[in-house]
Design a protein around this motif. Structure first.
Motif, PDB file in Angstrom:
ATOM      1  N   ALA A  74      -1.714  -1.606  -4.008  1.00 51.25           N
ATOM      2  CA  ALA A  74      -2.828  -0.662  -3.919  1.00 51.25           C
ATOM      3  C   ALA A  74      -2.205   0.710  -3.723  1.00 51.25           C
ATOM      4  CB  ALA A  74      -3.750  -1.023  -2.762  1.00 51.25           C
ATOM      5  N   ILE A  75      -2.015   1.417  -4.811  1.00 55.78           N
ATOM      6  CA  ILE A  75      -1.315   2.705  -4.805  1.00 55.78           C
ATOM      7  C   ILE A  75      -2.254   3.756  -5.374  1.00 55.78           C
ATOM      8  CG2 ILE A  75       0.658   3.999  -5.734  1.00 55.78           C
ATOM      9  CD1 ILE A  75       2.187   1.335  -5.838  1.00 55.78           C
ATOM     10  N   GLY A  76      -2.593   4.741  -4.558  1.00 56.32           N
ATOM     11  CA  GLY A  76      -3.511   5.769  -5.026  1.00 56.32           C
ATOM     12  C   GLY A  76      -4.093   6.568  -3.893  1.00 56.32           C
ATOM     13  N   SER A  77      -5.248   7.166  -4.153  1.00 53.61           N
ATOM     14  CA  SER A  77      -5.953   7.949  -3.134  1.00 53.61           C
ATOM     15  C   SER A  77      -6.592   7.018  -2.119  1.00 53.61           C
ATOM     16  CB  SER A  77      -7.038   8.793  -3.802  1.00 53.61           C
ATOM     17  OG  SER A  77      -8.073   7.935  -4.299  1.00 53.61           O
ATOM     18  N   PRO A  78      -6.982   7.525  -0.962  1.00 50.96           N
ATOM     19  CA  PRO A  78      -7.664   6.671   0.024  1.00 50.96           C
ATOM     20  C   PRO A  78      -8.881   5.968  -0.560  1.00 50.96           C
ATOM     21  CG  PRO A  78      -7.022   8.738   1.042  1.00 50.96           C
ATOM     22  CD  PRO A  78      -6.732   8.887  -0.426  1.00 50.96           C
ATOM     23  N   GLU A  79      -9.630   6.684  -1.373  1.00 55.91           N
ATOM     24  CA  GLU A  79     -10.836   6.092  -1.960  1.00 55.91           C
ATOM     25  C   GLU A  79     -10.480   4.938  -2.894  1.00 55.91           C
ATOM     26  OE1 GLU A  79     -11.629  10.068  -0.488  1.00 55.91           O
ATOM     27  OE2 GLU A  79     -10.119   9.329  -1.911  1.00 55.91           O
ATOM     28  N   GLN A  80      -9.446   5.106  -3.681  1.00 54.87           N
ATOM     29  CA  GLN A  80      -9.037   4.044  -4.604  1.00 54.87           C
ATOM     30  C   GLN A  80      -8.548   2.809  -3.863  1.00 54.87           C
ATOM     31  OE1 GLN A  80      -6.276   6.623  -6.755  1.00 54.87           O
ATOM     32  NE2 GLN A  80      -7.371   6.181  -8.661  1.00 54.87           N
ATOM     33  N   VAL A  81      -7.769   3.021  -2.812  1.00 52.78           N
ATOM     34  CA  VAL A  81      -7.252   1.887  -2.044  1.00 52.78           C
ATOM     35  C   VAL A  81      -8.400   1.163  -1.342  1.00 52.78           C
ATOM     36  CG1 VAL A  81      -5.768   1.210  -0.113  1.00 52.78           C
ATOM     37  CG2 VAL A  81      -4.965   2.911  -1.776  1.00 52.78           C
TER      38      VAL A  81
ATOM     39  N   THR B 138       0.824  -1.204   0.000  1.00 54.71           N
ATOM     40  CA  THR B 138       0.000   0.000   0.000  1.00 54.71           C
ATOM     41  C   THR B 138       0.860   1.257   0.000  1.00 54.71           C
ATOM     42  OG1 THR B 138      -0.145   0.041   2.418  1.00 54.71           O
ATOM     43  CG2 THR B 138      -1.874  -1.140   1.236  1.00 54.71           C
ATOM     44  N   LEU B 139       0.375   2.251  -0.734  1.00 61.40           N
ATOM     45  CA  LEU B 139       0.959   3.591  -0.718  1.00 61.40           C
ATOM     46  C   LEU B 139      -0.189   4.563  -0.936  1.00 61.40           C
ATOM     47  CD1 LEU B 139       4.232   4.677  -2.586  1.00 61.40           C
ATOM     48  CD2 LEU B 139       2.515   6.230  -1.686  1.00 61.40           C
ATOM     49  N   VAL B 140      -0.476   5.362   0.074  1.00 62.34           N
ATOM     50  CA  VAL B 140      -1.655   6.224   0.080  1.00 62.34           C
ATOM     51  C   VAL B 140      -1.232   7.679   0.079  1.00 62.34           C
ATOM     52  CG1 VAL B 140      -3.811   6.778   1.273  1.00 62.34           C
ATOM     53  CG2 VAL B 140      -2.849   4.468   1.445  1.00 62.34           C
ATOM     54  N   ALA B 141      -1.868   8.465  -0.786  1.00 58.22           N
ATOM     55  CA  ALA B 141      -1.648   9.906  -0.830  1.00 58.22           C
ATOM     56  C   ALA B 141      -2.987  10.570  -1.168  1.00 58.22           C
ATOM     57  CB  ALA B 141      -0.587  10.263  -1.860  1.00 58.22           C
ATOM     58  N   PRO B 142      -3.094  11.899  -1.003  1.00 60.16           N
ATOM     59  CA  PRO B 142      -4.384  12.550  -1.279  1.00 60.16           C
ATOM     60  C   PRO B 142      -4.927  12.295  -2.672  1.00 60.16           C
ATOM     61  CG  PRO B 142      -2.969  14.027  -0.037  1.00 60.16           C
ATOM     62  CD  PRO B 142      -2.137  12.825  -0.385  1.00 60.16           C
ATOM     63  N   THR B 143      -4.052  12.194  -3.678  1.00 58.25           N
ATOM     64  CA  THR B 143      -4.488  11.907  -5.043  1.00 58.25           C
ATOM     65  C   THR B 143      -3.644  10.781  -5.624  1.00 58.25           C
ATOM     66  OG1 THR B 143      -2.942  13.432  -6.108  1.00 58.25           O
ATOM     67  CG2 THR B 143      -5.061  14.350  -5.374  1.00 58.25           C
ATOM     68  N   GLU B 144      -4.156  10.157  -6.698  1.00 60.46           N
ATOM     69  CA  GLU B 144      -3.386   9.095  -7.343  1.00 60.46           C
ATOM     70  C   GLU B 144      -2.075   9.634  -7.899  1.00 60.46           C
ATOM     71  OE1 GLU B 144      -3.765   5.614 -10.781  1.00 60.46           O
ATOM     72  OE2 GLU B 144      -5.338   7.150 -10.605  1.00 60.46           O
ATOM     73  N   ALA B 145      -2.121  10.848  -8.481  1.00 61.02           N
ATOM     74  CA  ALA B 145      -0.900  11.417  -9.046  1.00 61.02           C
ATOM     75  C   ALA B 145       0.175  11.577  -7.978  1.00 61.02           C
ATOM     76  CB  ALA B 145      -1.207  12.770  -9.699  1.00 61.02           C
ATOM     77  N   GLU B 146      -0.220  12.014  -6.791  1.00 60.29           N
ATOM     78  CA  GLU B 146       0.752  12.173  -5.704  1.00 60.29           C
ATOM     79  C   GLU B 146       1.279  10.814  -5.237  1.00 60.29           C
ATOM     80  OE1 GLU B 146      -0.324  15.650  -2.801  1.00 60.29           O
ATOM     81  OE2 GLU B 146      -2.207  14.936  -3.714  1.00 60.29           O
ATOM     82  N   ALA B 147       0.403   9.829  -5.193  1.00 61.76           N
ATOM     83  CA  ALA B 147       0.832   8.492  -4.777  1.00 61.76           C
ATOM     84  C   ALA B 147       1.818   7.908  -5.786  1.00 61.76           C
ATOM     85  CB  ALA B 147      -0.378   7.575  -4.623  1.00 61.76           C
ATOM     86  N   ARG B 148       1.547   8.077  -7.082  1.00 62.50           N
ATOM     87  CA  ARG B 148       2.446   7.543  -8.112  1.00 62.50           C
ATOM     88  C   ARG B 148       3.786   8.277  -8.102  1.00 62.50           C
ATOM     89  NH1 ARG B 148       0.976   2.508  -9.317  1.00 62.50           N
ATOM     90  NH2 ARG B 148      -1.292   2.405  -9.612  1.00 62.50           N
TER      91      ARG B 148
END
Length: 458
Positions: A366-373, A272-282
């Motif tokens: 699972a890399i992305g926003s909290p909602e995506q994860v 897992t890698l969680v950030a506010p947006t998918e772009a930030e997580a990537r």
């Protein structure tokens, strides 16, 4: 909550699952051999109502430690200390069935269960490798079939030792002066191919009766061991389809052992890698991946296939005469075994394998926003691919904190994860009954000499 909660365990990988994550941390880079780091992360997981935290262990130096933190702490000792700083979270300690005595390991795990008031679990590992064997006075490790025959016999003996006392043996009656009713304690008397022990343990049944059993079983014999004994099964699965097939296989084999498959939790590893947006997580993923070197990746591959790193050349194929068959890949089965099979067929170079493996990270991500994860977790669970996950944070503690603060509330709103712990023991958290002592009808476990995985085991 009225629905059954999914299971979330947090893997306490030093620094995080991304090999170079330790270089991005702000704390002391030597903290991974100190208790403070693990206590901090365990508290974060407990705040998120996780079922358990997990410490892996291999009793040998394999790490080429110049480029990532090593796992050095004995899990049972570390968790004995962590237990004093937590109150509900389970403590999954790894212990080898190949390089322990059943009596000593049964005592250590039972002691942890007493110390933690019922939160201990044993992660069963049938350890392989000649390098480990040499640390225990052997020239060579056990071969595959021997390791699993020993594991079946070993686990049966440990469970018998945990039942050496009847539940009512510990009287502690000040009025009569009776502390222990010795007629309610029995010898265990296991005499097998690999395990010989008389018992009983010098302490009563632990708060859970039996500490919870966990096993990483992805090879056919690993699945046989897990389906017979494990309450939770760790696995490497990269697709929903393969995970569904694996879970169904475990549950079907569990029925063959006379077990209720609904009591077994199958937990794929989830990076897992969680950030506010998918772009930030990537973007963060790229930063963390760039912190680990090709030197690490080739060493990780060497460890996974069990060959010396010196035998690998980036521009050549794997040394196939040294590479074990798929059945010997152990917990690296599933996706990794398929990758190695493809590499053999397509004549991939080591560099090509590393490119397809993602630098040694074979679990689903699972890399992305909290909602995506949260949505990804829900999708897997609702598809019947998992009963939860063994969470492998890209970095610790930061990514675990983000998961607890931003993903857990979404899972709770979806109604698939608890909002409070249901009781005090790990069995309470997992919804498992406390096993009876079987005192009145005890028969010493006898190991038959049939092939591993067959229902002929005693």
């Amino acid at each position: 909550m009225t629905t059954k909660s999914i299971t979330l365990n947090l893997n306490l990988i030093p620094g995080g699952v991304f090999p170079g994550a330790w270089r991005a941390g702000s704390g002391d880079a030597r903290q991974y051999s100190s208790l403070e780091h693990y206590i901090e992360v365990a508290k974060i997981a407990e705040r998120g109502k996780f079922d358990a935290v997990f410490l892996a262990d291999t009793p040998v130096w394999r790490y080429r430690g110049e480029y990532r933190p090593f796992r050095g702490l004995d899990p049972t000792l570390a968790f004995a200390a962590i237990a004093q700083h937590t109150s509900h979270i389970g403590l999954v300690a790894t212990g080898s069935s190949s390089y322990n005595s059943a009596y000593n390991l049964a005592r250590r795990i039972s002691t942890l269960d007493h110390i933690s008031n019922g939160r201990a679990a044993w992660n069963i590992v049938a350890t392989n490798g000649d390098d480990v064997a040499r640390n225990f006075g052997r020239e060579h490790g056990l071969d595959h079939d021997e390791r699993y025959r020993r594991a079946h016999e070993f686990v049966a003996a440990v469970r018998a030792l945990w039942d050496g006392w009847a539940d009512d043996a510990w009287v502690a009656d000040r009025k009569t002066g009776t502390y222990v009713e010795e007629s309610r304690i029995r010898s265990v008397d296991v005499t097998g191919e690999f395990v010989n022990t008389a018992g009983p343990l010098p302490l009563p049944r632990s708060p859970q009766g039996h500490p919870v059993l966990v096993q990483a079983g992805s090879s056919p014999d690993g699945i046989g061991l897990a389906s017979r004994f494990a309450d939770a099964v760790y696995t490497v699965q990269s697709t929903i389809e393969s995970a569904i097939a694996f879970r169904n296989t475990v549950r079907e084999q569990a029925q063959g052992w006379g077990r209720d498959p609904e009591t077994i939790r199958v937990l794929p590893g989830l990076i897992t890698l969680v950030a506010p947006t998918e772009a930030e997580a990537r973007a963060r993923e790229i930063e963390l991946r760039e912190l680990h070197t090709e030197k690490f990746a080739i060493n990780a591959l060497a460890l996974q296939i069990g060959v010396p790193v010196e035998a690998l050349d980036l521009d050549r194929e794997l040394p196939w005469d040294l590479v074990p068959g798929d059945g010997e890949l152990g917990a690296q089965g599933g996706h990794f075994a398929a990758l190695i099979a493809t590499a053999r067929r397509e004549k991939y170079t080591v560099k090509q394998i590393l490119a397809r493996q993602g630098g040694g990270l074979t679990h689903v991500t699972a890399i992305g926003s909290p909602e995506q994860v949260a949505d990804q977790i829900e999708t897997w669970v609702k598809a019947g691919a998992a009963d939860g996950f063994n969470i492998m944070s890209a970095q610790l503690p930061d990514v675990a904190t983000a998961f607890v603060d931003h993903v857990v509330p979404l899972l709770q709103r979806k109604g698939i994860f608890r909002t409070e712990y249901p009781g005090t023991t790990l069995r309470d958290t997992l919804g498992l009954e406390r096993p009876g002592d079987g005192f009145e009808n005890y028969v010493p476990p006898v190991q038959s000499r049939h092939k591993v995985g067959e229902a002929a085991f005693g």
